[in-house]
Structure formats: structure tokens, C-alpha cells
Design a protein around this motif. Structure first.
Motif, PDB file in Angstrom:
ATOM      1  N   GLN A 141       0.835  -1.207   0.000  1.00  0.00           N
ATOM      2  CA  GLN A 141       0.000   0.000   0.000  1.00  0.00           C
ATOM      3  C   GLN A 141       0.871   1.259   0.000  1.00  0.00           C
ATOM      4  OE1 GLN A 141      -2.413  -0.796   3.498  1.00  0.00           O
ATOM      5  NE2 GLN A 141      -4.262  -0.902   2.248  1.00  0.00           N
TER       6      GLN A 141
ATOM      7  N   TYR B 250       2.524   1.716  -3.376  1.00  0.00           N
ATOM      8  CA  TYR B 250       1.529   2.201  -4.350  1.00  0.00           C
ATOM      9  C   TYR B 250       1.374   3.725  -4.220  1.00  0.00           C
ATOM     10  CZ  TYR B 250      -2.784   1.944  -7.178  1.00  0.00           C
ATOM     11  OH  TYR B 250      -3.747   2.085  -8.147  1.00  0.00           O
ATOM     12  N   CYS B 251       1.269   4.207  -2.980  1.00  0.00           N
ATOM     13  CA  CYS B 251       1.150   5.659  -2.742  1.00  0.00           C
ATOM     14  C   CYS B 251       2.432   6.376  -3.172  1.00  0.00           C
ATOM     15  CB  CYS B 251       0.881   5.937  -1.264  1.00  0.00           C
ATOM     16  SG  CYS B 251      -0.723   5.363  -0.705  1.00  0.00           S
TER      17      CYS B 251
ATOM     18  N   THR C 199       5.741   8.867   2.279  1.00  0.00           N
ATOM     19  CA  THR C 199       5.307   7.822   3.197  1.00  0.00           C
ATOM     20  C   THR C 199       4.464   8.387   4.334  1.00  0.00           C
ATOM     21  OG1 THR C 199       7.233   6.499   2.647  1.00  0.00           O
ATOM     22  CG2 THR C 199       6.130   5.954   4.697  1.00  0.00           C
TER      23      THR C 199
ATOM     24  N   SER D 239       2.566  11.100   4.323  1.00  0.00           N
ATOM     25  CA  SER D 239       1.223  11.414   3.815  1.00  0.00           C
ATOM     26  C   SER D 239       0.440  10.150   3.514  1.00  0.00           C
ATOM     27  CB  SER D 239       1.304  12.243   2.533  1.00  0.00           C
ATOM     28  OG  SER D 239       2.024  13.415   2.726  1.00  0.00           O
TER      29      SER D 239
ATOM     30  N   LEU E  81      -3.148   9.146   4.879  1.00  0.00           N
ATOM     31  CA  LEU E  81      -4.224   8.838   3.927  1.00  0.00           C
ATOM     32  C   LEU E  81      -4.866   7.492   4.249  1.00  0.00           C
ATOM     33  CD1 LEU E  81      -5.206  10.231   1.199  1.00  0.00           C
ATOM     34  CD2 LEU E  81      -3.852   8.496   0.033  1.00  0.00           C
ATOM     35  N   ILE E  82      -4.040   6.494   4.477  1.00  0.00           N
ATOM     36  CA  ILE E  82      -4.537   5.144   4.731  1.00  0.00           C
ATOM     37  C   ILE E  82      -5.284   5.097   6.072  1.00  0.00           C
ATOM     38  CG2 ILE E  82      -3.837   2.751   5.197  1.00  0.00           C
ATOM     39  CD1 ILE E  82      -1.435   3.337   3.219  1.00  0.00           C
TER      40      ILE E  82
ATOM     41  N   GLY F 210      -8.578   6.820   5.792  1.00  0.00           N
ATOM     42  CA  GLY F 210      -9.497   5.954   5.054  1.00  0.00           C
ATOM     43  C   GLY F 210     -10.066   4.881   5.963  1.00  0.00           C
ATOM     44  N   TYR F 211      -9.188   4.333   6.772  1.00  0.00           N
ATOM     45  CA  TYR F 211      -9.573   3.280   7.719  1.00  0.00           C
ATOM     46  C   TYR F 211     -10.595   3.790   8.739  1.00  0.00           C
ATOM     47  CZ  TYR F 211      -8.679   0.358  11.895  1.00  0.00           C
ATOM     48  OH  TYR F 211      -8.788  -0.404  13.022  1.00  0.00           O
TER      49      TYR F 211
ATOM     50  N   LYS G 297     -12.658   6.330   8.272  1.00  0.00           N
ATOM     51  CA  LYS G 297     -13.636   7.182   7.602  1.00  0.00           C
ATOM     52  C   LYS G 297     -15.043   7.065   8.177  1.00  0.00           C
ATOM     53  CE  LYS G 297     -15.170   8.146   2.928  1.00  0.00           C
ATOM     54  NZ  LYS G 297     -15.390   7.406   1.681  1.00  0.00           N
TER      55      LYS G 297
ATOM     56  N   GLU H  52       8.975   8.055  -4.379  1.00  0.00           N
ATOM     57  CA  GLU H  52       8.085   9.199  -4.568  1.00  0.00           C
ATOM     58  C   GLU H  52       8.723  10.284  -5.427  1.00  0.00           C
ATOM     59  OE1 GLU H  52       9.025   7.872  -1.677  1.00  0.00           O
ATOM     60  OE2 GLU H  52       9.213   9.336  -0.046  1.00  0.00           O
TER      61      GLU H  52
ATOM     62  N   PHE I 262       0.259  -0.573 -12.312  1.00  0.00           N
ATOM     63  CA  PHE I 262       0.550  -1.815 -11.603  1.00  0.00           C
ATOM     64  C   PHE I 262      -0.129  -3.032 -12.245  1.00  0.00           C
ATOM     65  CE2 PHE I 262       2.455  -0.792  -7.327  1.00  0.00           C
ATOM     66  CZ  PHE I 262       2.725   0.541  -7.607  1.00  0.00           C
TER      67      PHE I 262
ATOM     68  N   VAL J 231      -3.289  -1.951  -5.893  1.00  0.00           N
ATOM     69  CA  VAL J 231      -3.456  -2.208  -4.464  1.00  0.00           C
ATOM     70  C   VAL J 231      -4.741  -1.560  -3.943  1.00  0.00           C
ATOM     71  CG1 VAL J 231      -2.355  -1.892  -2.213  1.00  0.00           C
ATOM     72  CG2 VAL J 231      -0.953  -2.295  -4.231  1.00  0.00           C
ATOM     73  N   GLU J 232      -5.415  -2.264  -3.042  1.00  0.00           N
ATOM     74  CA  GLU J 232      -6.647  -1.713  -2.444  1.00  0.00           C
ATOM     75  C   GLU J 232      -6.322  -0.802  -1.275  1.00  0.00           C
ATOM     76  OE1 GLU J 232      -9.148  -4.922  -1.254  1.00  0.00           O
ATOM     77  OE2 GLU J 232      -9.322  -5.731  -3.283  1.00  0.00           O
ATOM     78  N   ILE J 233      -6.985   0.343  -1.205  1.00  0.00           N
ATOM     79  CA  ILE J 233      -6.869   1.203  -0.026  1.00  0.00           C
ATOM     80  C   ILE J 233      -8.272   1.522   0.472  1.00  0.00           C
ATOM     81  CG2 ILE J 233      -5.904   3.313   0.948  1.00  0.00           C
ATOM     82  CD1 ILE J 233      -3.785   3.285  -1.130  1.00  0.00           C
ATOM     83  N   PRO J 234      -8.738   0.788   1.482  1.00  0.00           N
ATOM     84  CA  PRO J 234     -10.108   0.964   1.969  1.00  0.00           C
ATOM     85  C   PRO J 234     -10.355   2.368   2.519  1.00  0.00           C
ATOM     86  CG  PRO J 234      -9.128  -1.065   2.842  1.00  0.00           C
ATOM     87  CD  PRO J 234      -8.030  -0.304   2.180  1.00  0.00           C
ATOM     88  N   GLY J 235     -11.507   2.897   2.192  1.00  0.00           N
ATOM     89  CA  GLY J 235     -11.896   4.201   2.739  1.00  0.00           C
ATOM     90  C   GLY J 235     -11.313   5.397   2.020  1.00  0.00           C
ATOM     91  N   VAL J 236     -10.423   5.142   1.057  1.00  0.00           N
ATOM     92  CA  VAL J 236      -9.835   6.253   0.301  1.00  0.00           C
ATOM     93  C   VAL J 236     -10.337   6.171  -1.144  1.00  0.00           C
ATOM     94  CG1 VAL J 236      -7.680   7.304  -0.513  1.00  0.00           C
ATOM     95  CG2 VAL J 236      -7.772   6.224   1.740  1.00  0.00           C
TER      96      VAL J 236
ATOM     97  N   PHE K 145      -7.447  10.137  -3.548  1.00  0.00           N
ATOM     98  CA  PHE K 145      -6.093   9.626  -3.788  1.00  0.00           C
ATOM     99  C   PHE K 145      -5.389  10.470  -4.851  1.00  0.00           C
ATOM    100  CE2 PHE K 145      -3.352   6.287  -5.886  1.00  0.00           C
ATOM    101  CZ  PHE K 145      -2.499   6.091  -4.823  1.00  0.00           C
TER     102      PHE K 145
ATOM    103  N   GLU L  68       0.889  16.643  -4.114  1.00  0.00           N
ATOM    104  CA  GLU L  68       2.262  16.369  -3.643  1.00  0.00           C
ATOM    105  C   GLU L  68       3.260  16.528  -4.795  1.00  0.00           C
ATOM    106  OE1 GLU L  68       3.591  13.861  -0.789  1.00  0.00           O
ATOM    107  OE2 GLU L  68       1.920  14.239   0.566  1.00  0.00           O
TER     108      GLU L  68
END
Lengths: 481, 252
Positions: free
Chosen positions: A430, A433-434, A441, A443, A447-448, A451-452, A454, B73, B84, B88-93, B98, B105
Motif C-alpha cells: 500500500q 503504491y502511494c 510515506t 502522507s 491517507l490510509i 481511510g480506515y 472514515k 516518490e 501496476f 493495491v486496495e486502499i479501503p476508505g480512500v 487519492f 504532492e
């Protein structure tokens, strides 16, 4: 030589002492607790005899009680005789506006980033500022007055609305309830009182900022909110405290009462000093929060974002007495470094067709321990009760711990109770990916995590949610990578 | 734009890339083909800076800068994009949230102010059309519960939003039906211009029916064993991968 060393110590410590602690003359009692102290607190606050007697009863009961040891937290034994039980900023006259407030005090608020004036103008939030133990400024009173809404300090309420206080104080959390509730009942200093009369929908979010300032003075707040038939209120509680090197006990009691068709929404963002990176210092937050859905079709909703305190021990609960009443608990609890949290809720189903919903999101980082402890109880006569619980834990790193203790007790066969729990980690994939999308990292973690959380953050009032998001990011700074 | 010189890399002590040489200029589309396990995805991961991969030799320069020295980054902020293989899954975002974080940034890195909401929304609307993606999908949690096709379309949407200088597509065609494949390819073709470049990693030739490469490279056992024009892809499709196994590494 010895003198010189002493002088040196005094000078270096002095630097720290005045670096962040507001230098206001304080009217304090010496440390220690006995019946005389309780009497003195009551006397200083010009309280009626019945309240003094109530305090004394609570104190005598407290003396008989055992300190609780069942929580999943560890801390050195508290010496209750080392605590100052009363301290109030010295004031000669009752204040009518902010201009009259001690400028030193206003400076402290500035440091904390709580510009009261701006708060008033920009957000339309009435702010009842509790500084140490005495309320020093209350705003928007006139407008609320017109609607019959009472929003004042507990001391004022005792003076001006004794019947209401007599009727409801201790009606939800009796002093016999637990060790800290008993202690609070004996020595509570001040707090807030809210009364929403029948049929009134409070037009603004009511907000109190709590501050712990006087060194060594434990804060014993008492909050009481009563919503009469068909009324609604949203109440915000936000906390900050300056850096401290020694542990401070905070044992508040919050009581909520809803009558028929009434609703109380109680939101907390708690950010007290959690101690330093090595677990030194920080606030002990041992709070009893409970709501009583007395009336039919009434609703009480707790939303909390807990990022602070060295130790948190609290279970905002709802007793669902009225038929069709609804209890909700939405919680985010973050622990980092050496913080410990044992928090959750109790939903007690008494009335018919009552329903409750629990969404708890724990985040543990560093060496911290994060425990969810929840109880769902369905009484014999609570036909058609429903509960849904979701308890999620997010772990950051491998030195922290997450624990879940759900207690479910069902005495009625028609009840529907569902419990779901998950444990997850912020994955390297994850974060990568960001990163690959240009997101740092730090941020990415924010973000994650947001989201968790939310589902919980969505239940906070808008301006509070934004604050809470920032707080989550700050609390977890440096916990990954 | 991109110059890969004799790169050697591996994971968990196992060497996978054994000296790759490749130069990509602005305006070009390169395809890398090869059998499973030949090192295609490793190359993509090394270029994007995935931490688990260790580079043991060689260098990569991107627009004159040492790419391997940069954090993942910063590579992205310099204009390297990786679509990719397994988003990848990012729950809640949400994708929207995103992308907003991502764009701001990247803008900050380039010394630009945050994009205001209305400009951002306008940009989103425009790019959504590139890959026929629905607003509703962008409001949902990123990649959570997305179908394979939706995930890949979302990757290309993100690429369109970020307008990278170098886009690496890692097996973007895998798991796509023919309609999704066409949509994805259309998106790429619309984004293609003389300023940017594409590195398309694929196992099959069929994506290259839609995105026509200028160069095709065959990767086998950690080395590029053959390079050629688009017709090489067709040859591979016809003959399979077996015949290349006897080839000597091409000298780049």
C-alpha cells in the motif's frame, strides 16, 4: 557550593516551568484529600447544603471502595494524597466578556491555537471555556437564552437551576458506580450543563474546550446534558493540554439524558499529552461517560477520536430504557509510543425494539497497547433488540498490541446480535503504491489511516472532522519507515 | 529520456536481471515481451524503486538524473509512472481523494501551489472520458471490490491525470477482455505525444494490435536477447517463446 547547585537547578528548571505553563496566580488548596477538603471545595463554590451532603456521601463511599485492577493497562499506584483537588484562576469579579479575561490566559489559548474570538465569529460555535476548574468565559448565551437553551458551567447551574441539577445529577452515573465516579462526585470542580427544552432543536453545535493547566491539579469535570421531549443537541468536547513531565489524573463524569423522541449527539476529540517517546509523563484519563435513553424513540450517539493521554480508560455507554430507542458508539482510538488505551462501550438494552450500533477502530503503533472492551447486554424484557458491532484493529510495526474483549449477554430470545472483527496492517505494498504516485510515506500513512477511520470521522461535525484528520496524522508521525 | 546501462538486480539474493541495456527517447513506445519469469516485472519494479529489489550493478539515468538514487516518490514526481499489474486496495480512500493527494504532492515538489477544487474536478471530468470510467467508481474505495477491468482502467485513468513523462505499463493487458483492452489502449493512444514515452510490458502480442510499438525487445533469463520493430511481436506470437531461448543476448 550546595547553594550554587540549588540556584543552578532553580534557574534551569525555571526555564522549563515558565516555558509552557501559564503564569497565573492560582487559588489552590494544598495537596491531599479528606472530608475537610471536600467541605472546603463546596464552600469555595458557595454550594447549597444538599450538594455538600451528596459530595460527602460520595467521599465516604469512595473510601470503602477498592481500586479497579481489571483493565488491561499498567501504571504506578496513584497516591491520591499528592493531588491538588481544587485550583481556580484568581479573579476578582465575574466576567462578562473576553476583554476582561486575564491576558496571560488568552496567550495560552493562542499557543494552543484556540483563538476564541475567531472561534466565535467564524464557526458560530458557542464556546464555554473551562480553564482549570472554573469557567471563565461563556458566549452566545443570549441567543441560546431566547430559545430556552441553558448552556453554562456546572457551578452556575447549581446556583441558577438547582431543581434540574438535583433531579438529574448522578441519575445516570451514581457515585456508587465505580471508583473514579465516586472520587469525581466527591471533589468535582466544575464542568458544563446543557438543558434543551421540549421541542427545541439547538441551532448550533455546543462546544467546550477543556484545559488542564495548574501543575499537580487533577481535573474532575462534571458534564450533564438533558434533552427534553422532541429536542436535539450536538455537543462537542475537545481537549488539549500542555507538555508535562509528571502524570496527571483526570477523572471526569459525563451524564446524558434523553426524553421522548429526543436526540443527543456527543462528539469528542481528545488530545491530551500522551507522555514522551519513552513513555514518561502524560495524562491518565479515567472517564465515566454514560447516556440514558429514558424516553421512547430517543437516541444517543457517542463519537470519539482518542489520540492523547498516557492511559485512557473509558467506555461511553448507553442505557436503552425507552422503547425503540437507539444507541450508537463510533470510536477511533490511536495509541503510539508507550500509550495504553482500554476503551469501548456498553449498550444495555432494556426497552422493546431498541437498537445499538458499535463501530470501533483501534490503531496501535510503537510500543503501545490498544484494547477494545465492549459489552452488549439484552435484558429479559427487551423484545426485538438489535445490535451490530464492528471492531477493527490496525497495527503499525510489530512491537505494539491490539486486544478485543467483546462481552455479549443476551437474555431475550428475539434479540439479534452481530459482531464482526478484523485485524490488519498497513502493507508495504500500500505504501509503495502511494509512493509511486508521488505521495510521501508520511502522507500515505495519514491517507490510509484516515481511510480506515472514515466511517467514524463521517459522524463528526465537519470542522471537527478536519481537525481530527490532522490530529491522526500528527499522532502517528514517524511511526512507519 | 531513459537510459538503462547494464543493470543487474534481484530479490532475496536471487539475481533476476543480468545486465539490461535499453535507451528510450521522448515520443517512443517500447514493448518488452518475454516468457514468464524472464524478469519483465522485475525491470518495472526496479525502475519504480520497489524496496524489496536490490540493484547490484549498472545505472539508470532519467532526463540526466540518476534514477536509482531517488526515492520512489521522487521518481514519480520527476515523471515516472507505473501502471501496476496488481493495483493495491486502499479501503476508505476514494480514487478522487487519492488523485488529489497525489497531484498536490507532485505539484509541491515542482514548486506549484495546490490545485483548486474546480480545476481539479474539470481535469477529472476530462480524463474520465479517456478511459470511459464512471464517476461512481472514482468515489468508491480505491480498487476495493473493483473487477479486473475496472482496476486496469483506473490505473490508466490515474496515468491520464498525472501526465507522466515515462509511463511503464506492467502487464496491463492481463485479465482484460477484448472491450476493456480496447478502452485501455485508446486511453494510452490519446495520451501519447512527442514529449512522453511508454514502456509496455506484456506477455502477449494482442495489446500491441492496439498500441503500436516503435521497438520490441525480447527479455529472456534476465537479458534482452532480441530487439526489433513491431513485426517482432508478430513473429513471437506465431512462433512462441521457445526459439528465442537459443539466441545470444543482443548487443545494445
Amino acid at each position: 557550593m550546595a547553594e550554587e547547585t540549588e540556584l543552578l537547578e532553580e534557574l534551569t528548571q525555571g526555564d522549563y516551568k515558565y516555558g509552557f505553563v501559564t503564569n497565573i496566580e492560582e487559588d489552590s488548596l494544598p495537596p491531599g484529600l479528606n472530608e475537610d477538603v471536600v467541605r472546603l471545595i463546596s464552600l469555595k463554590k458557595n454550594e447549597p447544603e444538599w450538594l455538600l451532603q451528596w459530595r460527602l456521601k460520595a467521599f465516604r463511599h469512595w473510601l470503602q471502595m477498592e481500586k479497579p485492577h481489571w483493565q488491561n493497562v499498567t501504571f504506578p499506584e496513584i497516591n491520591y494524597q499528592d493531588i491538588i483537588y481544587y485550583s481556580a484562576p484568581k479573579q476578582k469579579v465575574q466576567l462578562n466578556s473576553l476583554d476582561e479575561v486575564d491576558p496571560e490566559l488568552l496567550k495560552t489559548f493562542e499557543k494552543l491555537g484556540i483563538p476564541i474570538n475567531e472561534q466565535k465569529m467564524l464557526t458560530g460555535v458557542a464556546v464555554d471555556v473551562v480553564f482549570d476548574s472554573i469557567s471563565v468565559a461563556t458566549t452566545f448565551k443570549e441567543k441560546l437564552n431566547e430559545m430556552g437553551v441553558i448552556f453554562c458551567s456546572m457551578s452556575e447551574a447549581v446556583k441558577n437551576h438547582p431543581d434540574l441539577i438535583k433531579k438529574y445529577l448522578g441519575s445516570v452515573v451514581p457515585f456508587t458506580d465505580n471508583y473514579f465516579a465516586a472520587l469525581n462526585s466527591a471533589v468535582f470542580s466544575d464542568g458544563s450543563f446543557v438543558f434543551i427544552p421540549k421541542g427545541v432543536r439547538c441551532p448550533m453545535e455546543l462546544s467546550t474546550y477543556f484545559r488542564i493547566n495548574a501543575q499537580n491539579s487533577g481535573q474532575f469535570e462534571r458534564t450533564l446534558i438533558v434533552a427534553e421531549d422532541d429536542s436535539y443537541v450536538s455537543y462537542l468536547e475537545g481537549c488539549t493540554a500542555p507538555k508535562r513531565d509528571e502524570n496527571q489524573l483526570h477523572a471526569a463524569v459525563v451524564e446524558l439524558v434523553t426524553l421522548d423522541n429526543a436526540e443527543i449527539k456527543y462528539s469528542t476529540v481528545q488530545n491530551w499529552y500522551p507522555g514522551d517517546k519513552d513513555g514518561k509523563g502524560g495524562i491518565y484519563n479515567f472517564v465515566t461517560k454514560r447516556g440514558n435513553c429514558l424516553g421512547n424513540n430517543s437516541k444517543i450517539s457517542w463519537t470519539q477520536v482518542e489520540t492523547g493521554s498516557a492511559i485512557t480508560w473509558k467506555y461511553p455507554s448507553v442505557v436503552l430504557k425507552g422503547d425503540n430507542s437507539v444507541g450508537e458508539f463510533y470510536s477511533v482510538a490511536v495509541t503510539n509510543n508507550y500509550q495504553q488505551a482500554d476503551t469501548g462501550t456498553k449498550m444495555i438494552h432494556v426497552g422493546k425494539n431498541t437498537s445499538s450500533r458499535i463501530v470501533s477502530k483501534g490503531i496501535s503503533a510503537g510500543f503501545s497497547q490498544n484494547t477494545y472492551r465492549g459489552q452488549v447486554k439484552v435484558n429479559k424484557r427487551a423484545t426485538g433488540a438489535r445490535n451490530f458491532s464492528q471492531c477493527d484493529s490496525l497495527l503499525m510495526g510489530d512491537k505494539c498490541g491490539a486486544h478485543t474483549f467483546p462481552y455479549i449477554e443476551v437474555d431475550n430470545p428475539t434479540a439479534q446480535v452481530a459482531h464482526e472483527a478484523t485485524t490488519s496492517k498497513i502493507g508495504a505494498d500500500q505504501l509503495f503504491y502511494c509512493n509511486q504516485r508521488g505521495i510521501s510515506t508520511e502522507s500515505a500513512v495519514a491517507l490510509i489511516v484516515n481511510g480506515y477511520c472514515k466511517e467514524v470521522l463521517n459522524h463528526l461535525p465537519m470542522e471537527f472532522a478536519v481537525e481530527a484528520q490532522k490530529l491522526l496524522a500528527i499522532s502517528l508521525e514517524g511511526s512507519v519507515g | 529520456m531513459l537510459e538503462i546501462r547494464n543493470i543487474e538486480a534481484g530479490i532475496e539474493g536471487k539475481q533476476i536481471l543480468k545486465g539490461i541495456n535499453l535507451a528510450i527517447k521522448a515520443g517512443e513506445v517500447h514493448a518488452i515481451m518475454g516468457p514468464n519469469g524472464s524478469g519483465k516485472s522485475t525491470l518495472a519494479s526496479v525502475l519504480a524503486g520497489r524496496e524489496e529489489y536490490q540493484v547490484s550493478g549498472g545505472e539508470v539515468s532519467f532526463n540526466g538524473k540518476d534514477l536509482l538514487e531517488m526515492s520512489p516518490e521522487d521518481r514519480a514526481r520527476e515523471g515516472v509512472f507505473l501502471a501496476f499489474q496488481y493495483p493495491v486496495e486502499i479501503p476508505g480512500v476514494s480514487t478522487t481523494n487519492f488523485m488529489r493527494t497525489s497531484i498536490n504532492e507532485i505539484r509541491k515538489y515542482r514548486g506549484l501551489p495546490d490545485l483548486d477544487s474546480s480545476t481539479f474536478l474539470k481535469l477529472m471530468k476530462e480524463k474520465m472520458a479517456y478511459v470511459e470510467i464512471d464517476q461512481k467508481l472514482l468515489s468508491r474505495s480505491l480498487n476495493e471490490g473493483f473487477s479486473g477491468g475496472e482496476k486496469k482502467r483506473n490505473e490508466i485513468f490515474q496515468m491520464a491525470m498525472l501526465e507522466p513523462k515515462l509511463a511503464i505499463l506492467d502487464e496491463t493487458d492481463s485479465g482484460l477482455d477484448i472491450d476493456a483492452l480496447r478502452i485501455v489502449a485508446n486511453g494510452v493512444n490519446r495520451l501519447k505525444n512527442s514529449e512522453n514515452a511508454f514502456l509496455i510490458i506484456t506477455h502477449y502480442q494482442r495489446l500491441l494490435d492496439y498500441i503500436v510499438p516503435d521497438f520490441v525487445h525480447v527479455l529472456y533469463n534476465g537479458k534482452i536477447v532480441k530487439s526489433g520493430g513491431k513485426e517482432l511481436a508478430l513473429e513471437l506470437e506465431e512462433k512462441g517463446y521457445d526459439w528465442i531461448k537459443n539466441l545470444e543476448p543482443a548487443n545494445a
